[in-house]
Scaffold this active site. Structure first.
Site, mmCIF file in Angstrom:
data_model
loop_
_atom_site.group_PDB
_atom_site.id
_atom_site.type_symbol
_atom_site.label_atom_id
_atom_site.label_comp_id
_atom_site.label_asym_id
_atom_site.label_seq_id
_atom_site.Cartn_x
_atom_site.Cartn_y
_atom_site.Cartn_z
ATOM 1 N N ASN A 7 53.372 19.067 78.064
ATOM 2 C CA ASN A 7 54.341 20.043 78.571
ATOM 3 C C ASN A 7 55.271 20.353 77.403
ATOM 4 O OD1 ASN A 7 56.766 21.200 79.528
ATOM 5 N ND2 ASN A 7 56.379 20.443 81.589
ATOM 6 N N GLU A 34 54.193 24.691 80.845
ATOM 7 C CA GLU A 34 55.483 25.342 80.601
ATOM 8 C C GLU A 34 55.468 26.123 79.298
ATOM 9 O OE1 GLU A 34 59.282 24.393 82.360
ATOM 10 O OE2 GLU A 34 58.724 22.283 82.195
ATOM 11 N N TYR A 110 50.550 22.428 86.154
ATOM 12 C CA TYR A 110 51.992 22.216 86.150
ATOM 13 C C TYR A 110 52.452 22.215 87.605
ATOM 14 C CZ TYR A 110 56.969 23.112 85.385
ATOM 15 O OH TYR A 110 58.341 23.036 85.417
ATOM 16 N N ASP A 148 51.418 18.045 83.922
ATOM 17 C CA ASP A 148 52.702 17.551 84.410
ATOM 18 C C ASP A 148 52.635 17.582 85.929
ATOM 19 O OD1 ASP A 148 55.299 17.120 85.183
ATOM 20 O OD2 ASP A 148 56.160 18.726 83.965
ATOM 21 N N ASN A 150 54.769 16.029 87.908
ATOM 22 C CA ASN A 150 56.126 15.905 88.458
ATOM 23 C C ASN A 150 56.209 14.847 89.559
ATOM 24 O OD1 ASN A 150 58.168 17.463 87.117
ATOM 25 N ND2 ASN A 150 57.064 19.309 87.712
ATOM 26 N N ASP A 248 60.979 17.965 75.932
ATOM 27 C CA ASP A 248 61.437 16.750 76.625
ATOM 28 C C ASP A 248 60.262 15.898 77.116
ATOM 29 O OD1 ASP A 248 60.976 18.873 78.363
ATOM 30 O OD2 ASP A 248 62.804 18.575 79.539
ATOM 31 N N HIS A 249 59.044 16.392 76.956
ATOM 32 C CA HIS A 249 57.843 15.621 77.279
ATOM 33 C C HIS A 249 57.093 15.272 75.995
ATOM 34 C CE1 HIS A 249 57.574 16.808 81.696
ATOM 35 N NE2 HIS A 249 58.460 17.670 81.238
#
EC number: 3.1.11.2
Length: 286
Positions: A7, A34, A110, A148, A150, A248-249
């Site tokens: 991501n 993303e 995602y 991802d 989540n 951030d990943h």
DNA sequence: ATGTCAGATTACATCTGA
């Protein structure tokens, strides 16, 4: 054959990290999430750079948010954008693309964030996961679902389970939906490889979370048995989360045997998985 | 000490989403 998922949190902002990473890690298949770009903008931004490195690609993007892609230098056939039968919010979002690479049906996904357990977005997330399960269940046996999700599959996948009580990513219905997806015959290859290690793939930008290794493992590589049996290495590329301008990943990298070009990368993972030690801290306030 | 970032907008500052 080396497969990775990442991501990138805006591929436009991540170009200075993505291209050197491709050159360093040399993955054969890369699932991106993303991307946050339209398909045309993706082609303009990266078409030549990817072609020069031998990658074909399949994208499913939209102008500002979401967006997924698959890059492959081992062939890319029968690309399908979107998630058949999947829900929208209210319209379909660009959260899935699949293609066949070197005989494996690869899905780059995602999964919706969920926001809070009492939100419409949370129910959308659960419905989306159910649709993904149905698509995988009716597809080929040689399959990889990368992306991802989540969801932290277990309490060991968050830095402090108490800090997440009642929050999205850890609730029983989300974990049940992920388990339903895995029940079609998918193995979590990183957890299989590191059953007792502290392994995260995401660290909030705020509050020095990465520096303190206070993260979550929400980016998964799920493999059906015929593919899972070929796994030689599975690890999180924490190096890509360091330095200037990271996502951030961090990427997850999986090496499969029978690499067509003999370049399977290191069989022994780098020291990315540190000894388990529990941190405790508050979540950054939203 | 919100130790952030990306994308947006009645745009040069503040909002949303993650």
């Amino acid at each position: 054959m080396r497969v990775a998922t990442w991501n990138v949190n805006s591929v436009k902002q991540r170009v200075p990290r993505l291209l050197p990473w491709l050159d360093e890690r040399r993955p054969d298949v890369v699932c991106l999430q993303e991307t946050k770009l339209s398909d045309d903008a993706f082609a303009t931004l990266l078409g030549d750079e990817l072609a020069g490195r031998g990658y074909q690609y399949a994208v499913h993007g939209q102008a500002q948010w979401n967006g997924v892609a698959i890059l492959s230098r081992v062939g890319l056939e029968d690309a399908v954008p979107g998630l058949d039968g999947g829900p929208g919010f209210p319209d379909p979002e660009a959260r899935a693309v699949s293609a066949t690479c070197a005989g494996i049906r690869v899905h780059s996904v995602y999964v919706p964030n969920g926001r809070t357990p009492d939100s419409d977005h949370y129910h959308y997330k659960l419905a989306w996961l159910a649709a993904l399960r149905d698509v995988v269940a009716t597809g080929p046996e040689e399959v990889l679902v990368c992306g991802d999700v989540n969801i932290a599959p277990a309490d060991a996948d968050v830095f402090d389970p108490d800090a997440y009580i009642g929050q999205t990513h850890v609730t029983p219905p989300e974990r049940a939906a992920l388990a339903e997806l895995q029940a079609v015959g998918l193995r979590d290859v990183v957890r299989d490889r590191w059953p007792h290690e502290r392994v995260f793939t995401y660290w909030d930008y705020r509050a020095g979370m990465f520096h303190k290794d206070l993260g979550m493992r929400i980016d998964l590589v799920l493999a059906a048995n015929p593919v899972a049996e070929r796994v030689q290495a599975a690890w999180v590329d924490r190096h890509a989360r360091k330095g200037t301008g990271p996502s951030d990943h961090a990427p997850v990298i999986v090496d499969l045997d029978d690499a067509p070009d003999g370049d399977i990368g290191p069989v022994v993972p780098p020291p990315s998985a540190r000894p388990a030690k529990r941190g405790s801290a508050r979540l950054p306030q939203t």
